[in-house]
Design a protein around this motif. Sequence first.
Motif, short mmCIF file in Angstrom:
data_model
loop_
_atom_site.label_atom_id
_atom_site.label_comp_id
_atom_site.label_asym_id
_atom_site.label_seq_id
_atom_site.Cartn_x
_atom_site.Cartn_y
_atom_site.Cartn_z
N TYR A 211 0.85 -1.18 0.00
CA TYR A 211 0.00 0.00 0.00
C TYR A 211 0.89 1.24 0.00
O TYR A 211 1.92 1.27 0.67
CB TYR A 211 -0.89 0.05 1.25
N ILE A 219 -3.39 5.68 -0.94
CA ILE A 219 -3.68 6.16 -2.29
C ILE A 219 -3.59 5.07 -3.35
O ILE A 219 -4.08 5.26 -4.46
CB ILE A 219 -2.75 7.33 -2.68
N HIS A 220 -2.99 3.94 -3.01
CA HIS A 220 -2.90 2.87 -4.02
C HIS A 220 -2.53 1.56 -3.36
O HIS A 220 -1.85 1.51 -2.34
CB HIS A 220 -1.86 3.21 -5.08
N GLU A 221 -3.00 0.47 -3.97
CA GLU A 221 -2.64 -0.89 -3.59
C GLU A 221 -2.09 -1.59 -4.82
O GLU A 221 -2.61 -1.45 -5.92
CB GLU A 221 -3.86 -1.64 -3.07
N ALA A 222 -1.01 -2.36 -4.64
CA ALA A 222 -0.40 -3.06 -5.77
C ALA A 222 0.39 -4.25 -5.27
O ALA A 222 0.65 -4.39 -4.07
CB ALA A 222 0.53 -2.11 -6.55
N GLU A 226 3.95 -5.09 -9.74
CA GLU A 226 3.24 -3.98 -10.37
C GLU A 226 3.86 -2.64 -9.98
O GLU A 226 4.02 -1.75 -10.81
CB GLU A 226 1.77 -4.00 -9.95
N LEU A 227 4.22 -2.52 -8.71
CA LEU A 227 4.79 -1.26 -8.25
C LEU A 227 6.16 -1.01 -8.86
O LEU A 227 6.48 0.11 -9.28
CB LEU A 227 4.90 -1.27 -6.72
N SER A 230 5.81 0.27 -12.48
CA SER A 230 4.99 1.44 -12.78
C SER A 230 5.69 2.73 -12.39
O SER A 230 5.73 3.11 -11.23
CB SER A 230 3.64 1.34 -12.06
N LEU A 233 3.17 5.44 -10.95
CA LEU A 233 2.81 5.31 -9.54
C LEU A 233 3.90 5.85 -8.64
O LEU A 233 3.64 6.53 -7.65
CB LEU A 233 2.53 3.85 -9.20
#
Length: 237
Positions: A211, A219-222, A226-227, A230, A233
């Motif tokens: 998170y 603000i975001h979960e990955a 993925e993180l 990106s 992000l």
Amino acid sequence: MLVVEDLHAGYPNVPVVAGANLSVGAGEIVALFGHNGAGKSTLMKGLFGVLGRCPGRVTFDERPVAGFSTRAMTRLGMTLVPQERGVFPSLTVKENLQMGFWSSGVGRATAKAEYDKRLARALGYLPLLEQRWNDKVGNLSGGQQQMVSIGRALLAGPSLLLLDEPSTGLAPNLVDDIMALIGQLREEEGMSVLLVEQNVGQALAVSDRVYLMKGGQIIHEATPAELAESQNLWALF
């Protein structure tokens, strides 16, 4: 294992966390990233009961626990290793670990056997503690004190371990040891872990999900993959 919904937390007249949502599954390692001041530590303290009752919903092992005391949380199987380590410097290593055990509320009838079992397990992961068994914790290095703090948490017998920046101020080799230990606890004990960590690379290597937190909000979960892939992000974070 843990579900946090619309949690608000802070200090008198100083709101910090504004409606955070996150979850940790059974046997899962979840990392929480954010810059200094994002609200990560406040979130951990809020869900663990350090700040008293905070608006929002916290469910632990399918039981609503919002507003529960830290003592009650510990006895249910949730334990926090704070960023400040929180050791008792005037007590020995042995006494600090005993404090962790007694905080879990084990009944007298089974206390001796359970203590021996938990102690053997903790010392298996942290053999350094046995070497410094009768030393005052205030005389230990920062890395050794962190080991005591983690060992004390393990003596409480948690199913969910909250770790707030365990690598702060530690030498790189000790950071490696702590991250390896986190992986071991999941693989060998089935323990769930919520990890706040500034060492992003190390945390990504052991985590199942991540998170991102900014301005008191998630603000975001990955996933770590993925993180890492990106760039957009990372720029937002």
